[in-house]
Scaffold this motif. Structure first.
Motif: not given
Length: 523
Positions: A288-314
């Motif tokens: 969980q965190g943020r994924m953003f443009d290297k040259a423009h950190d204001e352009r970013g995605i709120d990001f959450v991921a779950a690994k295979e083998g777990t069971s959850q709704v994101l």
């Protein structure tokens, strides 16, 4: 001159400077050897393979990078890029922070630069008036080291005592007698959290595999897909991303990542023509965190991921439905298997498609369902789905934003503003609840009479009416403005949301200001 040297040492776009650490040198000396060779000229041995000052602090990867850059800038440290990468990795692993010690202040590492911090008044006035409070909260020191930090500040910036919020009090005396003990109590070098984390730090190889992810980018919309992670040794990974935005555009790319201290994930992934940085906390089958443009950190995605083998709704995309209507929505998660449920009053009409990472369904909601609902697919739970009758209020998010002029032949790019229109409803109990992000028509107005008189709407930049993305004006003096001032401005941001023919408006505030010349790893 100093600022030019700082940019040289930190590199362009240092807002995600951990990119340096993604590609480790094949035959670099180990971190301890480099620290001894480069640092012992000034930092004396303390015994047990420790050095004065260095061994009595704990920091994040970005914190250690900033320290090394300061040693280069202010004290003439000579260190190569490869050596710096190795030292940051070594120190962040050996003297980092436990996951719980970064709670509530990760926004600084994730470059969420429009965060409005909330600390107690004395802390804000004494310590957090020149830089973020998070920079302090992401360090750990004993009292003696906090006192040295106070001395360092006054030694390097002697005018500090004559600035606002200093000259009205005995700042130095208060800093030593009140703030040092308080900081040592709040942010101590030794803690049970750190001791426990050192003992139970997970193996990086447990991150190998497929990760289902969901996210949202202001001005662009929802995104989802699968990120595949493959270990390449020494806490390094190859990364492949395959996904789509809600509008159907691709979100595909490849890159690499490095893991610090068992959970601090830092990656570089090229999505199309854009290199995006990843700053995630990777723990317990989730990133969980943020994924953003290297040259423009204001352009970013709120990001959450779950690994295979777990069971959850994101999450659910889109995450709302008007009572009495029927729509197609997608549940994003991992291990999705079984009957989808959206709570009482929401009927699953049909299942359109289903995979372990994405279940698309048609749902219909009746009037009794108004409010927020937890979503589940079989045993997988999480996420939220809202059913609303009417939009009661629209909020502009962020409520306060800073954009920056730039470009025009200069070395500093423009910093855009990106907004969302967040709709809120009222439940049967009359209490407000968040519905979700709605499409809107965007505009800007003068924030006050002075902004109107100065023509800020005309000169400060352009708002895209459909996306909510504001592009500031050019840097430098503008001959068309009064006294040839630059294109700064003070603007009101207006979002107009249509709900069944009724328009609801929300307002935010945006300062369009000058360039950010000093851009450290932690603001």
């Amino acid at each position: 001159m100093k600022m030019t040297r700082l940019r040289h040492y930190l590199g362009a776009g240092t807002q995600a400077a951990m990119a340096w650490a993604i590609q480790q040198p094949a035959q670099a000396a180990d971190g301890q050897t480099i620290v001894n060779a480069k640092c012992m000229a000034c930092h004396t041995p303390d015994g047990n393979n420790s050095l004065s000052r260095i061994s009595h602090q704990r920091k994040t990867p970005e914190g250690w990078l900033a320290t090394i850059a300061r040693m280069q800038l202010m004290h003439g440290l000579q260190i190569s890029d490869d050596e710096r990468r190795e030292v940051v990795k070594y120190l962040a692993d050996k003297q980092g922070l436990a996951p719980s010690e970064t709670d509530g202040v990760r926004y600084a590492m994730e470059r969420r630069l429009n965060t409005v911090e909330k600390f107690d008044t004395q802390f804000e006035q004494m310590c957090a008036r020149c830089h973020s409070g998070a920079r302090i909260a992401l360090q750990r020191r004993p009292a003696a080291e906090w006192e040295k930090l106070v001395n360092f500040h006054l030694g390097h910036w002697p005018s500090l005592e004559y600035q606002a919020l200093s000259r009205d009090r005995d700042w130095f005396d208060l800093a030593k007698k009140e703030m040092v003990p308080e900081l040592a109590k709040r942010y101590p070098l030794e803690s049970k959290a750190w001791t426990d984390w050192e003992k139970h730090r997970p193996d990086a190889k447990t991150l190998d595999g497929a990760w289902s992810f969901a996210g949202h980018m202001p001005g662009k919309g929802d995104v989802s897909g699968v990120m595949t992670v493959a270990s390449s040794g020494d806490d390094q990974f190859k990364v492949s991303v395959k996904g789509k935005y809600a509008d159907g555009s691709a979100f595909d790319g490849e890159g690499s990542a490095l893991l610090y201290n068992g959970y601090e994930w830092r990656g570089n992934v090229k999505i199309g023509d854009v290199t995006m940085r990843q700053v995630f906390a990777a723990m317990k089958g989730q990133m969980q965190g943020r994924m953003f443009d290297k040259a423009h950190d204001e352009r970013g995605i709120d990001f959450v991921a779950a690994k295979e083998g777990t069971s959850q709704v994101l999450g659910v995309q889109p995450a709302y439905l008007k009572a009495g209507e029927e729509a197609e929505v997608a549940v994003i998660g991992s291990g999705l298997k079984g009957k989808p449920s959206f709570g009482k009053g929401v009927q699953v009409v049909s299942v359109v498609s289903e995979t372990p990472e994405r279940v698309t369904v048609k749902v219909k909601a009746d009037a009794s369902a108004v409010g927020a609902h937890e979503v589940s697919v079989g045993t997988a739970k999480g996420g939220s789905f809202a059913v609303y009758k009417d939009v009661a209020e629209v909020k502009v998010v962020p409520e306060l934003l800073v954009a920056r002029i730039g470009g025009n032949g200069g070395s500093t790019p423009k910093v855009q503003g990106a907004f969302d229109a967040e709709a809120w409803g009222k439940g049967a109990d009359g209490k407000p609840f968040r519905i979700g992000v709605f499409p809107a028509k965007w505009s800007v107005e003068p924030f006050d009479d002075r902004a109107k008189e100065d023509g800020d709407v005309k000169f400060a930049g352009v708002m895209d009416a459909d996306s909510g993305v504001f592009t500031p004006g050019d840097a430098g003096p503008n001959p068309q403005r009064k006294m040839m001032t630059n294109n700064a401005g003070n603007l009101k941001v207006v979002a107009a949301v249509d709900d069944a023919g009724q328009t609801h408006k929300g307002e935010g505030h945006m300062y369009v200001t000058v360039q950010r010349w000093n851009n450290p790893p932690i603001p």
